[in-house]
Enzyme design. Structure first.
Site, short mmCIF file in Angstrom:
data_model
loop_
_atom_site.label_atom_id
_atom_site.label_comp_id
_atom_site.label_asym_id
_atom_site.label_seq_id
_atom_site.Cartn_x
_atom_site.Cartn_y
_atom_site.Cartn_z
CB SER A 5 4.22 -4.46 1.54
OG SER A 5 4.96 -5.25 0.64
CE LYS A 16 -0.18 -4.64 -1.85
NZ LYS A 16 -0.91 -3.46 -1.33
#
Length: 229
Positions: A119, A137
């Protein structure tokens, strides 16, 4: 152990591939090209493009882990972002991860495998110009937690959320001394991350050393996501 590294021919993925192979594991690298993989023992390349329809083959019956490393850094003011920007970032970061994970579920279940996704600190900490990548993300984080819940205890799934890391993808953000110094200063630890540091964490999460960790988003960000100085 058998591991699959998507995007394992560059940046963080390449660092992880080298680390896992160096530890004697068999690594299957799924990426568009085999650039940078020559001469690395125990590594097999599988050609795929995660932004397109694909069928992955050539994998063993058991996978002990998979790391999904493809990503994007698309930083623009929100008013300049087009719908296509959001769609492209979502395609690379989320839909690619979904397509690949669904195809290897049986092998991961057979190997009691661990999934590692990536992420960004910008999903936790609101940052200007990060709208598109933060949306994508954040989707990765939700995906990982859902997989962790649905497939426990057979499959674990975790996320690494880094800040800026010195990879080819980030080259434009670090291509002169002024930019690098500015990026370093934004972090409490006064430097950007390295691919090897991210690879070390990914290898830990893939291994049995992290066997009681699942459904977590782990910040590896030089303190940016939680420390203000």
């Amino acid at each position: 152990m058998n591991y699959l590294v998507a995007g394992g021919s560059s940046g963080i993925g390449l660092a992880l591939t080298k680390k896992l192979a160096g530890e004697g594991h068999t690594v299957y690298v799924a990426s568009r090209t085999s650039d940078n993989l020559d001469g690395i023992e125990n590594v097999y390349h599988l050609e795929i493009d995660v932004t397109k329809d694909f069928e992955i083959s050539g994998l063993p019956d058991e996978l002990h882990g998979m790391a999904y490393c493809p990503g994007s850094i698309n930083l623009k003011p929100f008013h300049r972002l087009k719908v296509d920007d959001f769609q492209n970032d979502f395609e690379i970061n989320v839909l690619g991860a979904i397509k690949l994970t669904q195809q290897v579920l049986d092998q991961l279940k057979a190997g009691k495998g661990s999934l590692v996704f990536f992420s960004t600190v910008a999903s936790k900490l609101g940052m200007p110009f990060h709208a598109s990548v933060a949306v994508a993300k954040s989707g990765v984080e939700g995906l990982a937690k859902s997989i962790a819940a649905e497939y426990a205890p057979k499959i674990r799934a975790n996320v690494i959320a880094p800040s800026l890391t010195d990879t080819p993808m980030a080259e434009k953000l670090l291509n002169n001394d002024k930019k690098r110094e500015s990026s370093n200063e934004r972090h409490p630890l006064k430097r950007v991350g390295t691919p090897d540091e991210l690879a070390d964490m990914a290898a830990f999460l893939l291994s049995d050393k992290s066997s009681w960790i699942t459904g977590q988003v782990i910040g590896l960000d030089g303190g940016m996501g939680s420390v203000k100085i």
